[in-house]
Design a protein around this motif. Structure first.
Motif, short mmCIF file in Angstrom:
data_model
loop_
_atom_site.label_atom_id
_atom_site.label_comp_id
_atom_site.label_asym_id
_atom_site.label_seq_id
_atom_site.Cartn_x
_atom_site.Cartn_y
_atom_site.Cartn_z
N TYR A 25 0.85 -1.19 0.00
CA TYR A 25 0.00 0.00 0.00
C TYR A 25 0.88 1.24 0.00
CZ TYR A 25 -3.51 -3.36 1.64
OH TYR A 25 -4.34 -4.46 1.77
N GLY A 26 0.58 2.18 -0.89
CA GLY A 26 1.23 3.47 -0.90
C GLY A 26 0.22 4.54 -0.51
N ARG A 27 0.57 5.38 0.47
CA ARG A 27 -0.40 6.30 1.06
C ARG A 27 -0.01 7.76 0.79
NH1 ARG A 27 -4.14 5.96 5.50
NH2 ARG A 27 -4.36 7.91 6.68
N ARG A 28 -0.96 8.51 0.30
CA ARG A 28 -0.85 9.97 0.17
C ARG A 28 -1.77 10.58 1.22
NH1 ARG A 28 -3.32 14.59 -2.74
NH2 ARG A 28 -1.65 15.83 -3.70
N GLU A 29 -1.20 11.34 2.12
CA GLU A 29 -1.98 11.87 3.23
C GLU A 29 -2.96 12.95 2.76
OE1 GLU A 29 -2.31 10.75 6.07
OE2 GLU A 29 -0.56 9.46 6.37
N GLY A 30 -4.05 13.10 3.52
CA GLY A 30 -5.01 14.17 3.32
C GLY A 30 -4.90 15.18 4.45
N THR A 31 -5.78 16.17 4.42
CA THR A 31 -5.75 17.18 5.47
C THR A 31 -6.33 16.69 6.78
OG1 THR A 31 -7.89 18.05 4.71
CG2 THR A 31 -5.87 19.05 3.78
N ASP A 32 -7.15 15.62 6.72
CA ASP A 32 -7.76 15.06 7.92
C ASP A 32 -7.12 13.69 8.19
OD1 ASP A 32 -9.24 14.04 9.98
OD2 ASP A 32 -11.21 14.43 9.06
N PRO A 33 -6.15 13.61 9.09
CA PRO A 33 -5.45 12.34 9.32
C PRO A 33 -6.33 11.27 9.95
CG PRO A 33 -4.79 13.98 10.95
CD PRO A 33 -5.64 14.70 9.95
N THR A 34 -7.50 11.66 10.49
CA THR A 34 -8.39 10.68 11.11
C THR A 34 -9.39 10.09 10.11
OG1 THR A 34 -10.05 12.33 11.75
CG2 THR A 34 -8.21 11.95 13.27
N ALA A 35 -9.47 10.67 8.91
CA ALA A 35 -10.46 10.22 7.93
C ALA A 35 -10.01 8.93 7.27
CB ALA A 35 -10.67 11.31 6.88
N ALA A 36 -10.96 8.03 7.03
CA ALA A 36 -10.66 6.79 6.32
C ALA A 36 -10.24 7.12 4.89
CB ALA A 36 -11.87 5.87 6.31
N PRO A 37 -9.26 6.40 4.36
CA PRO A 37 -8.75 6.72 3.02
C PRO A 37 -9.66 6.22 1.91
CG PRO A 37 -7.63 4.79 3.86
CD PRO A 37 -8.51 5.28 4.98
N VAL A 38 -9.51 6.82 0.76
CA VAL A 38 -10.07 6.27 -0.48
C VAL A 38 -8.98 5.38 -1.08
CG1 VAL A 38 -10.93 6.78 -2.78
CG2 VAL A 38 -11.56 8.25 -0.85
N LEU A 39 -9.33 4.13 -1.34
CA LEU A 39 -8.37 3.14 -1.81
C LEU A 39 -8.60 2.83 -3.28
CD1 LEU A 39 -6.12 0.99 -1.18
CD2 LEU A 39 -7.97 -0.56 -0.51
#
Length: 424
Positions: A75-89
């Motif tokens: 898995y490669g992750r690009r962070e969003g502005t809300d670190p608690t939000a579930a990601p879109v995969l």
């Protein structure tokens, strides 16, 4: 198209194509039957490991934080502005069958990386993280169970079961993960994403027949795999009377003919049946086969009709054993998944993205299995199909989708992911 919405984005088509062609050189071979360049990158072989390392390098170059779990899923992750939000995969797989083309699975993985590159270049920040996944042994041809990595990640299969699976040479998946260096430390159970979207070549002719380039996938039909072993008795081909033979090869042929009759009967809905692997032993010209091994692949969008087909096939095997003295039959379940419907809301986001890109599209059911059907147990899921050429042939070096078709599919993916990643 005029005045597109500000969240309608396009990717670098040339860069996407270069990635696809570069990855296709890893595990490449010259196919004698077609005269074309093919791909042989079975799961957790040296070629697959090399392909994985290249994909990880591309992920890291795109600024993604990479993790590898205990199934070798990447898995490669690009962070969003809300670190608690579930990601879109998003994502797919890069393992192949032994006679593959350049696109199956790879378009979804490399398309996801290309989306990240595009977002970075445009300075677009999303509320939710975006992750790109690469799932282990999607094809199932080496260790006998398809969608294996995603099935363990989603909790349908256990890690212990998967690690204990063996290939035809007796090598276990667990040992091959360790040998190739992909027995990662991360927990294999995937936390539910906000949504999952997979971009994939269609692997069929429906989009071409309808004159469109994009498919909004409504779900995946049920799949049943089993291996049947017929034990008979070896005998001399010239001296043994037919009435005294226990011919395992003949029994295998009768099973194949029976499967075709079941399909042609219409009693099982839209059943499809395939015997893709058949061997006899001792495999000599002048010896009646003592053993036959065959695989049966059943597909059906109707779970009840699939169950009837499986029950009737089992009954036929019992009848065959009773009618042929000296024969015994055994079966082994390899895989079995029910019909999986995809999320209508995610389908609407995909359709809206295609509309905003000015791309004609249709809705269709997938006849092939995909990692998306496993991840659908965790979160809202749907797929984007991209048109293929040559009647949509796949699992073959003739598999081909044009650079323009691939780019358009990933344009739809990019816009879909961006819109989902900005949702509350």
């Amino acid at each position: 198209m005029t005045n597109p919405a500000p969240d309608t984005i396009t990717v670098d088509a040339d860069r996407l194509w270069r990635s696809l062609m570069d990855l296709a050189e890893i595990g490449a071979y010259d196919d004698e039957r077609t005269g074309l360049r093919g791909v042989n990158r079975l799961a957790l072989t040296d070629a697959d490991a090399a392909g994985r390392r290249q994909v990880i390098a591309w992920m890291e170059d795109a600024g993604l934080a990479v993790r590898v779990d205990r199934m070798g899923n990447i898995y490669g992750r690009r962070e969003g502005t809300d670190p608690t939000a579930a990601p879109v995969l998003t994502g797919s797989h890069i393992d192949s069958v032994a006679t593959a083309g350049a696109f199956d699975g790879c378009l979804g993985v490399l398309g996801g990386i290309e989306v990240v590159r595009t977002l970075d270049e445009r300075g677009i920040v999303t509320r939710r993280p975006i992750e790109v996944g690469v799932f282990t042994e999607e094809e199932g041809v080496r260790f006998g169970t398809d969608m294996l990595g995603s099935a363990v990640a989603a909790g349908r299969l256990t890690l212990g079961y998967a690690h204990g699976l063996t290939d035809r040479d007796g090598r276990t998946l667990g040992d091959e993960l360790a040998r190739t260096g992909f027995d990662g430390p991360a927990d294999v159970r995937l936390d539910p994403p906000y949504a999952y979207v997979e971009c994939h070549i269609e692997q069929g002719p429906v989009l071409a027949e309808n004159g469109v380039g994009i498919g909004v996938v409504t779900g995946v039909q049920g799949i049943s795999w089993q291996e049947i072993t017929v034990h008979g008795r070896a005998a001399h081909a010239g001296t043994t009377p037919t009435r005294l033979r226990a011919d395992a090869g003949l029994a295998a042929a009768e099973i194949i003919v029976r499967l075709r009759a079941m399909v042609d009967s219409g009693e099982y809905g839209e059943l499809r049946a395939t015997v893709g692997h058949l061997t006899v032993h001792p495999d000599l010209t002048n010896i009646v086969p003592a053993r036959a091994e065959l695989t049966v692949d059943l597909r059906n969008p109707d779970d009840a009709a699939m169950a009837r087909a499986e029950e009737d096939l089992s009954a036929f095997l019992r009848e065959l054993e009773d009618a042929r003295p000296g024969l015994t039959l055994s079966t082994r379940r390899m895989a079995g998944t029910a019909y999986v419907p995809f999320d209508e809301t995610v389908q609407k986001v995909i359709a809206g993205a295609a509309d905003d890109h000015g791309l004609a599209h249709i809705s269709l059911l997938s006849g092939a299995g995909h990692d998306a059907q496993e991840i659908a147990a965790l979160c809202p899921t749907a797929m984007i199909f991209v048109r293929g050429e040559h009647d949509g042939i796949s699992h073959n070096p003739r598999e081909y989708s044009t650079p323009e078709a691939c780019a358009r599919g990933v344009d739809v993916l990019a816009t879909t992911l961006l819109r989902l990643a900005d949702q509350d």
